[in-house]
Design a protein around this motif. Sequence first.
Motif, PDB file in Angstrom:
ATOM      1  N   GLY A  56       6.010 -17.734  16.744  1.00  0.00           N
ATOM      2  CA  GLY A  56       6.097 -16.405  17.325  1.00  0.00           C
ATOM      3  C   GLY A  56       4.808 -15.919  17.934  1.00  0.00           C
ATOM      4  O   GLY A  56       4.809 -15.153  18.907  1.00  0.00           O
ATOM      5  N   SER A  57       3.668 -16.358  17.388  1.00  0.00           N
ATOM      6  CA  SER A  57       2.374 -15.886  17.888  1.00  0.00           C
ATOM      7  C   SER A  57       1.698 -16.888  18.811  1.00  0.00           C
ATOM      8  O   SER A  57       0.836 -16.512  19.596  1.00  0.00           O
ATOM      9  N   TYR A  58       2.097 -18.156  18.748  1.00  0.00           N
ATOM     10  CA  TYR A  58       1.446 -19.191  19.554  1.00  0.00           C
ATOM     11  C   TYR A  58       2.266 -19.422  20.821  1.00  0.00           C
ATOM     12  O   TYR A  58       2.937 -20.442  20.990  1.00  0.00           O
ATOM     13  N   ALA A  59       2.227 -18.440  21.706  1.00  0.00           N
ATOM     14  CA  ALA A  59       3.039 -18.502  22.916  1.00  0.00           C
ATOM     15  C   ALA A  59       2.443 -17.592  23.976  1.00  0.00           C
ATOM     16  O   ALA A  59       1.682 -16.677  23.676  1.00  0.00           O
ATOM     17  N   PHE A  60       2.818 -17.871  25.228  1.00  0.00           N
ATOM     18  CA  PHE A  60       2.458 -16.964  26.311  1.00  0.00           C
ATOM     19  C   PHE A  60       3.319 -15.706  26.226  1.00  0.00           C
ATOM     20  O   PHE A  60       4.410 -15.717  25.652  1.00  0.00           O
ATOM     21  N   SER A  61       2.834 -14.644  26.843  1.00  0.00           N
ATOM     22  CA  SER A  61       3.518 -13.354  26.726  1.00  0.00           C
ATOM     23  C   SER A  61       4.886 -13.352  27.395  1.00  0.00           C
ATOM     24  O   SER A  61       5.770 -12.591  27.006  1.00  0.00           O
ATOM     25  N   ASP A  62       5.076 -14.189  28.402  1.00  0.00           N
ATOM     26  CA  ASP A  62       6.327 -14.168  29.156  1.00  0.00           C
ATOM     27  C   ASP A  62       7.238 -15.355  28.853  1.00  0.00           C
ATOM     28  O   ASP A  62       8.245 -15.556  29.538  1.00  0.00           O
ATOM     29  N   LEU A  63       6.911 -16.140  27.845  1.00  0.00           N
ATOM     30  CA  LEU A  63       7.744 -17.296  27.506  1.00  0.00           C
ATOM     31  C   LEU A  63       7.666 -17.569  26.007  1.00  0.00           C
ATOM     32  O   LEU A  63       6.791 -18.293  25.544  1.00  0.00           O
ATOM     33  N   PRO A  64       8.577 -17.011  25.223  1.00  0.00           N
ATOM     34  CA  PRO A  64       8.591 -17.295  23.786  1.00  0.00           C
ATOM     35  C   PRO A  64       8.865 -18.774  23.531  1.00  0.00           C
ATOM     36  O   PRO A  64       9.504 -19.452  24.345  1.00  0.00           O
TER      37      PRO A  64
ATOM     38  N   GLY B 208       2.189 -18.070  -2.348  1.00  0.00           N
ATOM     39  CA  GLY B 208       3.130 -18.093  -3.457  1.00  0.00           C
ATOM     40  C   GLY B 208       4.438 -18.729  -3.062  1.00  0.00           C
ATOM     41  O   GLY B 208       5.483 -18.457  -3.685  1.00  0.00           O
ATOM     42  N   ASN B 209       4.387 -19.594  -2.036  1.00  0.00           N
ATOM     43  CA  ASN B 209       5.583 -20.260  -1.506  1.00  0.00           C
ATOM     44  C   ASN B 209       6.629 -19.259  -1.017  1.00  0.00           C
ATOM     45  O   ASN B 209       7.821 -19.583  -0.946  1.00  0.00           O
ATOM     46  N   ALA B 210       6.201 -18.044  -0.679  1.00  0.00           N
ATOM     47  CA  ALA B 210       7.156 -17.014  -0.274  1.00  0.00           C
ATOM     48  C   ALA B 210       6.690 -16.240   0.954  1.00  0.00           C
ATOM     49  O   ALA B 210       7.392 -16.197   1.975  1.00  0.00           O
ATOM     50  N   LEU B 211       5.505 -15.624   0.907  1.00  0.00           N
ATOM     51  CA  LEU B 211       5.056 -14.726   1.967  1.00  0.00           C
ATOM     52  C   LEU B 211       4.384 -15.517   3.080  1.00  0.00           C
ATOM     53  O   LEU B 211       3.361 -16.167   2.864  1.00  0.00           O
ATOM     54  N   ASN B 212       4.949 -15.465   4.278  1.00  0.00           N
ATOM     55  CA  ASN B 212       4.374 -16.140   5.435  1.00  0.00           C
ATOM     56  C   ASN B 212       2.984 -15.582   5.710  1.00  0.00           C
ATOM     57  O   ASN B 212       2.794 -14.363   5.786  1.00  0.00           O
ATOM     58  N   TYR B 213       2.027 -16.482   5.892  1.00  0.00           N
ATOM     59  CA  TYR B 213       0.636 -16.048   6.064  1.00  0.00           C
ATOM     60  C   TYR B 213       0.437 -15.172   7.288  1.00  0.00           C
ATOM     61  O   TYR B 213      -0.557 -14.447   7.402  1.00  0.00           O
ATOM     62  N   LYS B 214       1.401 -15.218   8.236  1.00  0.00           N
ATOM     63  CA  LYS B 214       1.244 -14.422   9.451  1.00  0.00           C
ATOM     64  C   LYS B 214       1.158 -12.935   9.131  1.00  0.00           C
ATOM     65  O   LYS B 214       0.545 -12.169   9.878  1.00  0.00           O
ATOM     66  N   TYR B 215       1.765 -12.514   8.017  1.00  0.00           N
ATOM     67  CA  TYR B 215       1.706 -11.096   7.649  1.00  0.00           C
ATOM     68  C   TYR B 215       0.337 -10.727   7.079  1.00  0.00           C
ATOM     69  O   TYR B 215       0.022  -9.549   6.941  1.00  0.00           O
TER      70      TYR B 215
ATOM     71  N   ALA C  45      -1.168   0.315  16.805  1.00  0.00           N
ATOM     72  CA  ALA C  45      -1.025   0.745  15.411  1.00  0.00           C
ATOM     73  C   ALA C  45      -0.045  -0.158  14.670  1.00  0.00           C
ATOM     74  O   ALA C  45      -0.271  -0.535  13.515  1.00  0.00           O
ATOM     75  N   GLY C  46       1.042  -0.535  15.340  1.00  0.00           N
ATOM     76  CA  GLY C  46       2.015  -1.419  14.717  1.00  0.00           C
ATOM     77  C   GLY C  46       1.444  -2.790  14.406  1.00  0.00           C
ATOM     78  O   GLY C  46       1.866  -3.456  13.455  1.00  0.00           O
ATOM     79  N   GLN C  47       0.455  -3.213  15.204  1.00  0.00           N
ATOM     80  CA  GLN C  47      -0.156  -4.532  14.985  1.00  0.00           C
ATOM     81  C   GLN C  47      -1.050  -4.571  13.753  1.00  0.00           C
ATOM     82  O   GLN C  47      -1.473  -5.655  13.343  1.00  0.00           O
ATOM     83  N   TRP C  48      -1.332  -3.414  13.167  1.00  0.00           N
ATOM     84  CA  TRP C  48      -2.136  -3.426  11.951  1.00  0.00           C
ATOM     85  C   TRP C  48      -1.370  -4.021  10.776  1.00  0.00           C
ATOM     86  O   TRP C  48      -1.964  -4.671   9.903  1.00  0.00           O
ATOM     87  N   LEU C  49      -0.067  -3.858  10.764  1.00  0.00           N
ATOM     88  CA  LEU C  49       0.714  -4.331   9.621  1.00  0.00           C
ATOM     89  C   LEU C  49       1.669  -5.463   9.970  1.00  0.00           C
ATOM     90  O   LEU C  49       2.087  -6.208   9.079  1.00  0.00           O
ATOM     91  N   LEU C  50       2.021  -5.602  11.229  1.00  0.00           N
ATOM     92  CA  LEU C  50       2.957  -6.644  11.644  1.00  0.00           C
ATOM     93  C   LEU C  50       2.236  -7.675  12.507  1.00  0.00           C
ATOM     94  O   LEU C  50       1.304  -7.333  13.248  1.00  0.00           O
ATOM     95  N   PRO C  51       2.659  -8.938  12.442  1.00  0.00           N
ATOM     96  CA  PRO C  51       2.026  -9.967  13.268  1.00  0.00           C
ATOM     97  C   PRO C  51       2.079  -9.614  14.746  1.00  0.00           C
ATOM     98  O   PRO C  51       3.061  -9.031  15.230  1.00  0.00           O
ATOM     99  N   VAL C  52       1.037  -9.963  15.457  1.00  0.00           N
ATOM    100  CA  VAL C  52       0.957  -9.665  16.883  1.00  0.00           C
ATOM    101  C   VAL C  52       2.019 -10.472  17.632  1.00  0.00           C
ATOM    102  O   VAL C  52       2.131 -11.689  17.464  1.00  0.00           O
ATOM    103  N   ASP C  53       2.786  -9.785  18.458  1.00  0.00           N
ATOM    104  CA  ASP C  53       3.808 -10.422  19.284  1.00  0.00           C
ATOM    105  C   ASP C  53       3.283 -10.484  20.712  1.00  0.00           C
ATOM    106  O   ASP C  53       3.061  -9.445  21.346  1.00  0.00           O
ATOM    107  N   PRO C  54       3.067 -11.697  21.256  1.00  0.00           N
ATOM    108  CA  PRO C  54       2.531 -11.790  22.625  1.00  0.00           C
ATOM    109  C   PRO C  54       3.365 -11.046  23.659  1.00  0.00           C
ATOM    110  O   PRO C  54       2.834 -10.630  24.697  1.00  0.00           O
ATOM    111  N   LYS C  55       4.661 -10.866  23.397  1.00  0.00           N
ATOM    112  CA  LYS C  55       5.509 -10.179  24.383  1.00  0.00           C
ATOM    113  C   LYS C  55       5.014  -8.761  24.685  1.00  0.00           C
ATOM    114  O   LYS C  55       5.298  -8.216  25.749  1.00  0.00           O
ATOM    115  N   ALA C  56       4.266  -8.168  23.751  1.00  0.00           N
ATOM    116  CA  ALA C  56       3.741  -6.817  23.986  1.00  0.00           C
ATOM    117  C   ALA C  56       2.780  -6.781  25.166  1.00  0.00           C
ATOM    118  O   ALA C  56       2.501  -5.703  25.711  1.00  0.00           O
ATOM    119  N   TYR C  57       2.292  -7.942  25.591  1.00  0.00           N
ATOM    120  CA  TYR C  57       1.296  -8.014  26.666  1.00  0.00           C
ATOM    121  C   TYR C  57       1.908  -8.506  27.987  1.00  0.00           C
ATOM    122  O   TYR C  57       1.178  -8.698  28.968  1.00  0.00           O
TER     123      TYR C  57
END
Length: 495
Positions: A55-63, A216-223, A471-483
């Motif tokens: 989700g984060s390792y992508a260009f903004s216009d191509l998920p 803990g084999n549960a929480l994705n590090y992206k968060y 502000a949303g990027q403070w708690l949620l992983p950065v989504d390249p689509k925002a750019y």
Amino acid sequence: MKIAVVGAGFAGLASAKVLREFGHDVTVLDKAPDVGGVWSASRRYSGLTTQNNKGSYAFSDLPMPKDYPEWPSGEQVQAYLERYVDLHDLRGSLRLSTEVVRAELTPAEDGWSVTARRTGEPVGEPERFDHVVVANGIFSDPVIPRFEGLAQLLRAGGKVVASSQLTSLEDARGKHVVVVGYGKSACDVAAEIAPVAASTQVVARHLLWKLPKRLGNALNYKYLLLTRMGEGLFRYETLSGGVEKFLHGPGDGVRRSMLASVGAVSVKQFRLKELGLVPRGEFADIARSTVSLATDSFFEQVSEGRIDVHRESEIERFAVDDDGAPVAVLDDGTTVRADLVVCGTGFHQRVPFLDDDLQARLLDDRGNFQLYRQVLPQDVPHLTFAGYNSSLFSPLSAEVAALWTAAHLAGAVDVPPVEERRELVASRVDWMEKRTEGKHARGTNVIPFSLHQIDEMLTDLDLQLPAATRAGQWLLPVDPKAYRHLPGRLRERIG
């Protein structure tokens, strides 16, 4: 302008796409037969996957495709880049299997003379360009240490390669393998070859902290790390905003506690104490120079005895044993078989197609690149860099740097006078060098401060994201689509 882009990885392709949108005639040259840079089939090691989630390792216009796994393979990333080329009709701009041999400023320093050679052909005639973008990659030129006794090892049938040169598991099957290093590529290679190798020895001068993909084999590090909060846990050169000032002021105890708790989870999850692999220092050191995710199955295979880690050790020399077999003698006196030695020992950061005089104009007296915004050199005209801002969001960083270059070429960036830029860049590089203890890739590694660096470029362009999005990027992983709307907004501004 007629522009040459040297390199067809993420940075080179982003530069080509953006600069063409701004009306330039762009040619992309790369010595590999396919696009991808480090993801090229000619260079990706067996077992290579991304560190970022898709989700984060992508260009903004191509998920990334929905059917890709959370951490795509090297082959999948390369296929994604082929899709990007087709999406933006870049195929006609590519000259693959074409190495740039030399790039020289014209006598009047009003452009470039670029000499290239297609694989299997003689060196071609020089070609004139108005501007050159250096996107040759800071992870493209592997370092192989100068080992004592290398000739003996080779005569005995041993082999030494960089991790990027180990493109097939068959090269390791049934062999006694020594892997040098403890970074991502070293651990990836060790985990991949251990099931087929006769033995796998990892020689690690320094142990690095490793972050679980899922805590803990549960929480994705992206968060944790792929957010502004995650970046804010580490002190930037200048603190911006109330949250950072709190975390590195009154809330410092909270910040330290958060990092320590992640470190404790990592130690427990990987059973590092039992394995004798707890790194020295604090878990916060994970971001000193680069952030390394733990390789799937690496610690499990150490526990099972398939991988042996020699911590805080180095190869002193190569030799042959009484049976004439190649061995590596470690500095603690240990001797291990070494049919194949794989070096995950870093990369050179250099621009080999520029002459010594031009390279000297790019560097300080310690060999660090002096690039304003990681893009613009101070003393070489008609030249910009792309991808010299290694970050956790490499595709997005490459896109924003390409926008910055496009605006600069249009005269739409208000850059400080050259002497002020020199002072700003020198101060930044000094800070980087100190905080990483010299492991800052000659001033090109901005990890973990990816978003800070992106923000600085967007501020120059007056293209900052809306406050609510940031502000949303403070708690949620950065989504390249925002750019994704930024190129259009910049074109409207420039006209």
